[in-house]
Write a protein that holds these residues in place. Structure first.
Motif, PDB file in Angstrom:
ATOM      1  N   LEU A  36      33.296  63.567  40.064  1.00  3.88           N
ATOM      2  CA  LEU A  36      33.854  64.597  40.937  1.00  3.88           C
ATOM      3  C   LEU A  36      34.773  63.916  41.943  1.00  3.88           C
ATOM      4  O   LEU A  36      34.315  63.214  42.843  1.00  3.88           O
ATOM      5  CB  LEU A  36      32.740  65.354  41.662  1.00  3.88           C
ATOM      6  CG  LEU A  36      31.994  66.435  40.872  1.00  3.88           C
ATOM      7  CD1 LEU A  36      31.315  65.867  39.637  1.00  3.88           C
ATOM      8  CD2 LEU A  36      30.966  67.132  41.745  1.00  3.88           C
ATOM      9  N   ASP A  37      36.071  64.109  41.760  1.00  6.38           N
ATOM     10  CA  ASP A  37      37.062  63.441  42.608  1.00  6.38           C
ATOM     11  C   ASP A  37      37.627  64.425  43.636  1.00  6.38           C
ATOM     12  O   ASP A  37      38.017  65.529  43.298  1.00  6.38           O
ATOM     13  CB  ASP A  37      38.199  62.884  41.757  1.00  6.38           C
ATOM     14  CG  ASP A  37      39.170  62.068  42.582  1.00  6.38           C
ATOM     15  OD1 ASP A  37      38.937  60.855  42.748  1.00  6.38           O
ATOM     16  OD2 ASP A  37      40.159  62.643  43.073  1.00  6.38           O
ATOM     17  N   ALA A  60      40.163  68.608  48.614  1.00  5.79           N
ATOM     18  CA  ALA A  60      39.704  67.781  49.731  1.00  5.79           C
ATOM     19  C   ALA A  60      39.156  68.625  50.872  1.00  5.79           C
ATOM     20  O   ALA A  60      38.182  68.240  51.535  1.00  5.79           O
ATOM     21  CB  ALA A  60      40.854  66.902  50.220  1.00  5.79           C
ATOM     22  N   GLU A  61      39.753  69.799  51.084  1.00  3.42           N
ATOM     23  CA  GLU A  61      39.314  70.640  52.198  1.00  3.42           C
ATOM     24  C   GLU A  61      37.946  71.276  51.936  1.00  3.42           C
ATOM     25  O   GLU A  61      37.276  71.733  52.870  1.00  3.42           O
ATOM     26  CB  GLU A  61      40.344  71.736  52.491  1.00  3.42           C
ATOM     27  CG  GLU A  61      40.584  72.719  51.361  1.00  3.42           C
ATOM     28  CD  GLU A  61      41.647  72.247  50.380  1.00  3.42           C
ATOM     29  OE1 GLU A  61      42.096  73.080  49.568  1.00  3.42           O
ATOM     30  OE2 GLU A  61      42.028  71.052  50.433  1.00  3.42           O
ATOM     31  N   ARG A  62      37.516  71.320  50.677  1.00  3.95           N
ATOM     32  CA  ARG A  62      36.198  71.869  50.345  1.00  3.95           C
ATOM     33  C   ARG A  62      35.104  70.821  50.381  1.00  3.95           C
ATOM     34  O   ARG A  62      33.912  71.153  50.377  1.00  3.95           O
ATOM     35  CB  ARG A  62      36.235  72.492  48.932  1.00  3.95           C
ATOM     36  CG  ARG A  62      37.050  73.749  48.776  1.00  3.95           C
ATOM     37  CD  ARG A  62      36.424  74.932  49.498  1.00  3.95           C
ATOM     38  NE  ARG A  62      35.017  75.135  49.158  1.00  3.95           N
ATOM     39  CZ  ARG A  62      34.594  75.804  48.084  1.00  3.95           C
ATOM     40  NH1 ARG A  62      35.472  76.322  47.242  1.00  3.95           N
ATOM     41  NH2 ARG A  62      33.315  75.969  47.873  1.00  3.95           N
ATOM     42  N   PHE A  63      35.501  69.556  50.409  1.00  2.00           N
ATOM     43  CA  PHE A  63      34.520  68.486  50.227  1.00  2.00           C
ATOM     44  C   PHE A  63      33.537  68.377  51.382  1.00  2.00           C
ATOM     45  O   PHE A  63      33.903  68.426  52.553  1.00  2.00           O
ATOM     46  CB  PHE A  63      35.201  67.131  50.045  1.00  2.00           C
ATOM     47  CG  PHE A  63      34.205  65.997  49.934  1.00  2.00           C
ATOM     48  CD1 PHE A  63      33.606  65.709  48.728  1.00  2.00           C
ATOM     49  CD2 PHE A  63      33.848  65.256  51.057  1.00  2.00           C
ATOM     50  CE1 PHE A  63      32.674  64.681  48.625  1.00  2.00           C
ATOM     51  CE2 PHE A  63      32.918  64.221  50.961  1.00  2.00           C
ATOM     52  CZ  PHE A  63      32.336  63.934  49.745  1.00  2.00           C
ATOM     53  N   SER A  64      32.310  68.248  51.028  1.00  2.00           N
ATOM     54  CA  SER A  64      31.258  67.667  51.858  1.00  2.00           C
ATOM     55  C   SER A  64      30.325  66.999  50.867  1.00  2.00           C
ATOM     56  O   SER A  64      30.352  67.296  49.668  1.00  2.00           O
ATOM     57  CB  SER A  64      30.511  68.724  52.682  1.00  2.00           C
ATOM     58  OG  SER A  64      29.690  69.528  51.852  1.00  2.00           O
ATOM     59  N   PHE A  65      29.509  66.081  51.338  1.00  2.00           N
ATOM     60  CA  PHE A  65      28.603  65.404  50.408  1.00  2.00           C
ATOM     61  C   PHE A  65      27.689  66.432  49.734  1.00  2.00           C
ATOM     62  O   PHE A  65      27.474  66.388  48.518  1.00  2.00           O
ATOM     63  CB  PHE A  65      27.783  64.355  51.152  1.00  2.00           C
ATOM     64  CG  PHE A  65      28.602  63.210  51.667  1.00  2.00           C
ATOM     65  CD1 PHE A  65      29.201  62.328  50.791  1.00  2.00           C
ATOM     66  CD2 PHE A  65      28.780  63.022  53.026  1.00  2.00           C
ATOM     67  CE1 PHE A  65      29.965  61.272  51.259  1.00  2.00           C
ATOM     68  CE2 PHE A  65      29.541  61.973  53.509  1.00  2.00           C
ATOM     69  CZ  PHE A  65      30.136  61.090  52.624  1.00  2.00           C
ATOM     70  N   GLY A  66      27.160  67.357  50.521  1.00  2.00           N
ATOM     71  CA  GLY A  66      26.271  68.362  49.956  1.00  2.00           C
ATOM     72  C   GLY A  66      26.968  69.252  48.946  1.00  2.00           C
ATOM     73  O   GLY A  66      26.394  69.583  47.896  1.00  2.00           O
ATOM     74  N   TYR A  67      28.210  69.643  49.230  1.00  2.00           N
ATOM     75  CA  TYR A  67      28.949  70.502  48.299  1.00  2.00           C
ATOM     76  C   TYR A  67      29.150  69.798  46.956  1.00  2.00           C
ATOM     77  O   TYR A  67      28.946  70.398  45.887  1.00  2.00           O
ATOM     78  CB  TYR A  67      30.300  70.879  48.895  1.00  2.00           C
ATOM     79  CG  TYR A  67      31.197  71.642  47.930  1.00  2.00           C
ATOM     80  CD1 TYR A  67      30.993  72.998  47.700  1.00  2.00           C
ATOM     81  CD2 TYR A  67      32.221  70.994  47.247  1.00  2.00           C
ATOM     82  CE1 TYR A  67      31.797  73.699  46.809  1.00  2.00           C
ATOM     83  CE2 TYR A  67      33.029  71.696  46.346  1.00  2.00           C
ATOM     84  CZ  TYR A  67      32.817  73.036  46.135  1.00  2.00           C
ATOM     85  OH  TYR A  67      33.604  73.716  45.240  1.00  2.00           O
ATOM     86  N   PRO A 162      18.943  73.305  46.919  1.00  2.00           N
ATOM     87  CA  PRO A 162      20.217  72.591  47.026  1.00  2.00           C
ATOM     88  C   PRO A 162      20.316  71.774  48.318  1.00  2.00           C
ATOM     89  O   PRO A 162      19.543  71.969  49.265  1.00  2.00           O
ATOM     90  CB  PRO A 162      21.247  73.723  47.016  1.00  2.00           C
ATOM     91  CG  PRO A 162      20.517  74.887  47.589  1.00  2.00           C
ATOM     92  CD  PRO A 162      19.101  74.769  47.106  1.00  2.00           C
ATOM     93  N   PHE A 163      21.294  70.878  48.346  1.00  2.00           N
ATOM     94  CA  PHE A 163      21.580  70.090  49.546  1.00  2.00           C
ATOM     95  C   PHE A 163      22.306  70.956  50.577  1.00  2.00           C
ATOM     96  O   PHE A 163      23.026  71.893  50.226  1.00  2.00           O
ATOM     97  CB  PHE A 163      22.458  68.887  49.185  1.00  2.00           C
ATOM     98  CG  PHE A 163      21.747  67.812  48.410  1.00  2.00           C
ATOM     99  CD1 PHE A 163      21.085  66.785  49.056  1.00  2.00           C
ATOM    100  CD2 PHE A 163      21.744  67.831  47.015  1.00  2.00           C
ATOM    101  CE1 PHE A 163      20.432  65.788  48.345  1.00  2.00           C
ATOM    102  CE2 PHE A 163      21.095  66.846  46.292  1.00  2.00           C
ATOM    103  CZ  PHE A 163      20.433  65.825  46.958  1.00  2.00           C
ATOM    104  N   ASP A 164      22.126  70.622  51.838  1.00  2.00           N
ATOM    105  CA  ASP A 164      22.858  71.286  52.913  1.00  2.00           C
ATOM    106  C   ASP A 164      24.322  70.864  52.816  1.00  2.00           C
ATOM    107  O   ASP A 164      24.634  69.680  52.878  1.00  2.00           O
ATOM    108  CB  ASP A 164      22.268  70.875  54.270  1.00  2.00           C
ATOM    109  CG  ASP A 164      22.861  71.662  55.435  1.00  2.00           C
ATOM    110  OD1 ASP A 164      24.072  71.952  55.426  1.00  2.00           O
ATOM    111  OD2 ASP A 164      22.113  71.971  56.368  1.00  2.00           O
ATOM    112  N   GLU A 165      25.215  71.833  52.669  1.00  2.00           N
ATOM    113  CA  GLU A 165      26.631  71.540  52.467  1.00  2.00           C
ATOM    114  C   GLU A 165      27.412  71.424  53.774  1.00  2.00           C
ATOM    115  O   GLU A 165      28.612  71.145  53.760  1.00  2.00           O
ATOM    116  CB  GLU A 165      27.271  72.611  51.578  1.00  2.00           C
ATOM    117  CG  GLU A 165      26.645  72.679  50.197  1.00  2.00           C
ATOM    118  CD  GLU A 165      27.357  73.642  49.264  1.00  2.00           C
ATOM    119  OE1 GLU A 165      28.396  74.213  49.672  1.00  2.00           O
ATOM    120  OE2 GLU A 165      26.881  73.813  48.117  1.00  2.00           O
ATOM    121  N   THR A 166      26.751  71.619  54.904  1.00  2.00           N
ATOM    122  CA  THR A 166      27.455  71.592  56.181  1.00  2.00           C
ATOM    123  C   THR A 166      27.246  70.300  56.959  1.00  2.00           C
ATOM    124  O   THR A 166      28.000  70.024  57.897  1.00  2.00           O
ATOM    125  CB  THR A 166      27.021  72.772  57.071  1.00  2.00           C
ATOM    126  OG1 THR A 166      25.628  72.646  57.396  1.00  2.00           O
ATOM    127  CG2 THR A 166      27.255  74.092  56.352  1.00  2.00           C
TER     128      THR A 166
END
Length: 297
Positions: A36-37, A60-67, A162-166
């Motif tokens: 996932l790049d 890039a604007e959607r990226f977080s580790f959780g997402y 799921p992981f916390d995306e925030t």
């Protein structure tokens, strides 16, 4: 099937090495690799296309580790999801088998996580922490409660939990705290090489993110971050600073990192200052949100 999910952005230095090591694994179960790049510009994507993997773009604007972690779980075809950081290289041909075998054998387990060995000499400042967090055998208790840089989790568990995306960091610690200690197993035999370069700008951002995440996880979940020290007064902080400088300088002396000894006070100052800034930011955010949350009562 096993799904190996790798998060990547500008990981050209080690991702080919990591993918080659994965493809050389001796586990007999079929596996897929998902990379996932999130906007690489250093040739990472071109390197990845040379391997039999699925390359998925993340804005890039959607990226977080959780997402990224949650997206990988949703896309995974396997019943077990293995998460591996793009700059983590499996240290042996049986890394994958060692990591997933406990899940196959023990129905009580929901996840395993493996050892992370420093790349010798790449970042001596990071080496002591990794060695204490991820000991080489099961006789010593790992200081790291979990890490998604090198782990395996049942895919249905990830869909339900799921992981916390925030969160900016420590999303793996928050995720792990949902489960009992006997449901998570440390597997030192499943080891990877994992280091970050000596880049004080990177470490300043990382330490500040850790401080901010510490406040966020405490406010949202009531979790006290065991990795980030909190001092009651300046005297405690000063004594910890001197102790850290002394310990690291002594270690560098014995390991032959003589040229880095003068940088030890600077590194420890960056750590202390950046974590404090993150904690302060977290307090400011919490203070701003309190009136909003109170208005709903």
């Amino acid at each position: 099937m096993i799904s190996i999910v790798i998060r990547a952005k500008n990981e050209a230095q080690y991702i080919a090495e990591a993918l080659s090591a994965i493809l050389a694994q001796d586990d007999r179960e079929e596996f897929e690799i998902l990379v996932l790049d999130s906007g690489s510009t250093d040739g990472t994507r071109e390197l990845v296309r040379r391997f039999p993997v699925h390359l998925i773009d993340i804005p890039a604007e959607r990226f977080s580790f959780g997402y990224a972690l949650n997206l990988g779980a949703r896309l995974a075809q396997g019943s077990i999801v293995v998460y591996l950081s793009a700059h983590c290289t499996p240290a042996s041909h049986d890394w994958l088998r060692q990591l997933v075998e406990p899940l196959r054998q023990d129905p009580m387990l929901v996840a395993t996580y493996g050892r992370q060995e420093p790349r010798k000499g790449m970042n001596p400042f990071e080496e002591p922490g990794l060695q204490h967090a991820f000991p080489p055998n099961r006789m010593n208790r790992p200081l790291a409660l979990f890490s998604n840089a090198n782990c395996a989790i049942w895919q249905p568990v990830l869909i339900r939990n799921p992981f916390d995306e925030t969160l900016m960091s420590s999303e793996d610690l928050v995720w792990r705290m949902q489960f009992e200690s006997e449901q998570i197993l440390y597997v030192p035999e499943a080891s990877v090489y994992h280091s970050h370069p000596i880049n004080f700008r990177y470490w300043r951002r990382r330490f500040e993110s850790d401080g901010l995440a510490t406040m966020e996880m405490q406010r949202r979940y009531g979790i006290i971050n065991p990795y980030v020290p909190r001092y009651a007064n300046f005297g405690q902080a000063a004594r910890a600073f001197v102790s850290n400088c002394t310990s690291l300088s002594t270690l560098f002396l014995f390991q032959g990192y003589f040229r880095l000894i003068p940088l030890v006070p600077f590194f420890e100052a960056v750590r202390a200052w950046s974590i404090t800034q993150g904690l302060r930011r977290g307090k400011v955010i919490a203070a701003r949100e309190l009136p909003a949350s109170g208005s709903h009562n």
